[in-house]
Design an enzyme around this catalytic site. Sequence first.
Site, short mmCIF file in Angstrom:
data_model
loop_
_atom_site.label_atom_id
_atom_site.label_comp_id
_atom_site.label_asym_id
_atom_site.label_seq_id
_atom_site.Cartn_x
_atom_site.Cartn_y
_atom_site.Cartn_z
N CYS A 116 0.82 -1.22 0.00
CA CYS A 116 0.00 0.00 0.00
C CYS A 116 0.85 1.27 0.00
O CYS A 116 0.34 2.35 -0.29
CB CYS A 116 -0.95 0.00 1.19
N HIS A 256 -3.90 6.86 3.04
CA HIS A 256 -4.25 5.54 2.52
C HIS A 256 -5.63 5.16 3.05
O HIS A 256 -5.94 5.39 4.21
CB HIS A 256 -3.19 4.54 2.99
N ASN A 286 -10.29 -0.61 -0.21
CA ASN A 286 -8.83 -0.51 -0.15
C ASN A 286 -8.24 -1.00 -1.48
O ASN A 286 -8.30 -2.18 -1.78
CB ASN A 286 -8.31 -1.37 1.01
N1 ACO Z 1 -18.50 -9.62 8.67
C1 ACO Z 1 -18.92 -9.97 9.91
N2 ACO Z 1 -18.08 -10.23 10.92
C2 ACO Z 1 -16.76 -10.15 10.67
C3 ACO Z 1 -16.26 -9.80 9.40
C4 ACO Z 1 -17.19 -9.54 8.39
N3 ACO Z 1 -16.81 -9.19 7.14
N4 ACO Z 1 -14.90 -9.78 9.47
C5 ACO Z 1 -14.57 -10.11 10.72
N5 ACO Z 1 -15.69 -10.35 11.45
C6 ACO Z 1 -15.80 -10.75 12.84
C7 ACO Z 1 -14.60 -11.52 13.32
O1 ACO Z 1 -14.68 -12.88 12.95
C8 ACO Z 1 -14.68 -11.32 14.81
O2 ACO Z 1 -15.63 -12.22 15.31
P1 ACO Z 1 -15.40 -12.94 16.73
O3 ACO Z 1 -15.37 -11.81 17.72
O4 ACO Z 1 -16.56 -13.85 16.84
O5 ACO Z 1 -14.07 -13.63 16.61
C9 ACO Z 1 -15.27 -9.91 14.94
O6 ACO Z 1 -15.83 -9.61 13.66
C10 ACO Z 1 -14.23 -8.87 15.27
O7 ACO Z 1 -13.06 -9.10 14.47
P2 ACO Z 1 -11.94 -8.06 14.32
O8 ACO Z 1 -10.84 -8.63 13.48
O9 ACO Z 1 -11.56 -7.51 15.66
O10 ACO Z 1 -12.72 -6.93 13.48
P3 ACO Z 1 -12.27 -5.50 13.22
O11 ACO Z 1 -13.26 -4.55 13.71
O12 ACO Z 1 -10.83 -5.29 13.62
O13 ACO Z 1 -12.34 -5.39 11.62
C11 ACO Z 1 -10.79 -5.48 9.78
C12 ACO Z 1 -11.56 -6.29 10.81
C13 ACO Z 1 -11.79 -4.76 8.91
C14 ACO Z 1 -9.96 -6.42 8.95
C15 ACO Z 1 -9.90 -4.46 10.53
O14 ACO Z 1 -9.14 -5.13 11.50
C16 ACO Z 1 -8.95 -3.72 9.63
O15 ACO Z 1 -9.36 -2.88 8.84
N6 ACO Z 1 -7.65 -3.97 9.77
C17 ACO Z 1 -6.64 -3.27 8.98
C18 ACO Z 1 -6.49 -3.88 7.63
C19 ACO Z 1 -5.34 -3.22 6.92
O16 ACO Z 1 -4.95 -2.09 7.24
N7 ACO Z 1 -4.74 -3.88 5.99
C20 ACO Z 1 -3.52 -3.33 5.44
C21 ACO Z 1 -3.57 -2.92 4.13
S1 ACO Z 1 -3.60 -4.26 3.03
C22 ACO Z 1 -2.13 -4.27 2.18
O17 ACO Z 1 -1.11 -3.72 2.52
C23 ACO Z 1 -2.18 -5.16 1.00
#
Ligand code: ACO
Length: 329
Positions: A116, A256, A286
């Site tokens: 990214c 980003h 993203n």
């Molecule tokens: N729909 C419903 N529930 C979901 C989903 C979904 N799409 N995705 C995750 N959940 C659930 C999880 O399973 C978890 O359930 P549990 O509590 O029963 O285990 C719950 O939601 C909470 O999970 P978290 O991982 O804590 O969810 P979070 O609010 O953190 O959101 C996300 C997840 C969107 C991935 C977030 O962590 C995020 O944006 N992280 C950063 C991603 C990023 O910056 N990537 C880098 C760039 S990519 C690159 O460089 C190529």
Amino acid sequence: MASRIRVGIAGTGSYLPERAVPNSYFEEFLDTSNEWIVQRTGIRERRFAADDQATSDLSLEAARRALEAAGIQPSDLDLIVLGTLTPDYLLPSTACLVQDRLGAKNAGAFDCNAACTGFLTALHTGEAFVAAGRARRVLVIGAETLSRFVDYTDRSSAIIFGDAAGAAVLMPHEDCGQGEVLKTHLGADGSGYDFIHMPGGGSRKPPTPESLAAGDHFIKMRGREVFRFAVEHMSEMIQLMLEGEDPEELTLIVPHQVNRRIIDSALDRLEMTDEKVAINIQDYGNTSAATVPVAFDEAARAGRLEKGKLVVLVAFGAGLTWGATLIRW
Ligand code: ACO
């Protein structure tokens, strides 16, 4: 030593594939909902490339628009640097495909992979070439076709990615009179290589029927850890770019776009509002290396960049990598 040449951004361009994919698409095959995705990420839809489009096709469109905005011809280019983690091929570089199809017959071309942070890495590289007098016209691109590398059984990563391309043309500031690059910063911490990675398909784990069946060539992400890293680095980078500058001089921050909550948390840390922040994550998700140049181009075309004022570009991503640029528009 020859004095450093001041570098300007002469023009920008971007391209979004036509197919818009709403959150409801994922409700059909994943245990997720539009409400969860909007609330936890801010994303409402993203674009997916057509079957016959790859990263070079998206790049080509963005590049043509950037060249037009800069008022130069492909044959004027000395160099093309393209940031991507989703190249058309492992070999040759996507930059070479763009060079050929653009007709940039006088340009060298190579890719860089900083995920990214890819566009900012390309921008900093191009800026260094122009500043050193090694090139006068450089095209920098950030482009991705992430929809081909998403694991559609993984609800936490499948919902965030999209496809897009953005580009900018760099040249000596005295030739274009705008967008002077004032500061650049790049950072990396490879100890976090597995926060976001594709374990298969490279020399560590070449593709085999078993690795393909296991989905090793798809993006794996440790979302929560990335979230923390992202908030910390985004706020630190913005602070670093604005250090010693008058806050009143700021016209726009272009961050980003990966999760609306990451942007909001970084702004909270800095006690800033989103008034001067370019946000389009709701429309495109993203798009990795493409998020910053697309949002930057949209802001430029919408007249959101005030002449003579400061713009901050900031990104972070797999590697781990991070980077930022301060520009006087
Ligand atoms: N729909 C419903 N529930 C979901 C989903 C979904 N799409 N995705 C995750 N959940 C659930 C999880 O399973 C978890 O359930 P549990 O509590 O029963 O285990 C719950 O939601 C909470 O999970 P978290 O991982 O804590 O969810 P979070 O609010 O953190 O959101 C996300 C997840 C969107 C991935 C977030 O962590 C995020 O944006 N992280 C950063 C991603 C990023 O910056 N990537 C880098 C760039 S990519 C690159 O460089 C190529």
